[in-house]
Design a protein around this motif. Sequence first.
Motif, PDB file in Angstrom:
ATOM      1  N   GLY A  25       0.692  -1.139   0.123  1.00 49.57           N
ATOM      2  CA  GLY A  25       0.127   0.004   0.014  1.00 49.57           C
ATOM      3  C   GLY A  25       0.828   1.309  -0.072  1.00 49.57           C
ATOM      4  O   GLY A  25       2.029   1.339  -0.392  1.00 49.57           O
ATOM      5  N   ARG A  26       0.351   2.434   0.468  1.00 50.84           N
ATOM      6  CA  ARG A  26       1.321   3.554   0.390  1.00 50.84           C
ATOM      7  C   ARG A  26       1.943   3.635   1.756  1.00 50.84           C
ATOM      8  O   ARG A  26       2.882   4.651   1.885  1.00 50.84           O
ATOM      9  N   VAL A  28       2.342   2.650   6.066  1.00 49.18           N
ATOM     10  CA  VAL A  28       2.010   3.259   7.247  1.00 49.18           C
ATOM     11  C   VAL A  28       2.941   3.590   8.013  1.00 49.18           C
ATOM     12  O   VAL A  28       3.024   4.695   8.565  1.00 49.18           O
ATOM     13  N   TYR A  94      -5.868  -1.825   5.564  1.00 52.64           N
ATOM     14  CA  TYR A  94      -6.633  -1.002   4.945  1.00 52.64           C
ATOM     15  C   TYR A  94      -6.060  -0.233   3.919  1.00 52.64           C
ATOM     16  O   TYR A  94      -6.435  -0.409   2.452  1.00 52.64           O
ATOM     17  N   GLU A  95      -4.611   0.023   4.031  1.00 49.99           N
ATOM     18  CA  GLU A  95      -4.075   0.837   2.884  1.00 49.99           C
ATOM     19  C   GLU A  95      -3.723  -0.181   1.832  1.00 49.99           C
ATOM     20  O   GLU A  95      -3.602   0.162   0.850  1.00 49.99           O
ATOM     21  N   ARG A  98      -7.054  -0.697  -0.113  1.00 51.68           N
ATOM     22  CA  ARG A  98      -7.048   0.481  -0.968  1.00 51.68           C
ATOM     23  C   ARG A  98      -6.229   0.721  -2.116  1.00 51.68           C
ATOM     24  O   ARG A  98      -6.808   0.901  -3.363  1.00 51.68           O
ATOM     25  N   GLU A  99      -5.208   0.278  -1.911  1.00 47.70           N
ATOM     26  CA  GLU A  99      -4.023   0.576  -3.061  1.00 47.70           C
ATOM     27  C   GLU A  99      -4.279  -0.428  -4.267  1.00 47.70           C
ATOM     28  O   GLU A  99      -4.524   0.037  -5.261  1.00 47.70           O
TER      29      GLU A  99
END
Length: 108
Positions: A25-26, A28, A94-95, A98-99
């Motif tokens: 993801g982005r 954390v 979540y990240e 989402r990505e």
Amino acid sequence: MRSQYEYLAVLGVCLLITMPLEWMGRGVYRRGSELLRAVTPVLAVLVVWDVIAIMRGHWSFHPEATTGVEIGGVLPIEEVLFFVAIPICALLTYEAVRERSERWLPNG
């Protein structure tokens, strides 16, 4: 037979399992100040909630299931770490989702 480190081990495994999601993801952990702003309110509310529940006799921890290190003589350190580790695991998940969903789903 239970170990006094079982609670800590479970938290460690949760963090270890979700660690690879940092790169999916982005990130954390790479956004430390944002992570701190996300976890701090949750930590504050849940610590107060737990302390009140413990002091009123609604909630307790088995002494053989914790290390015996308590914050303020009331709250086991494992519980505080739970309130940090689980939100971090949730944010990592979540990240990453989402990505990936942004790549899978069409814009619009």
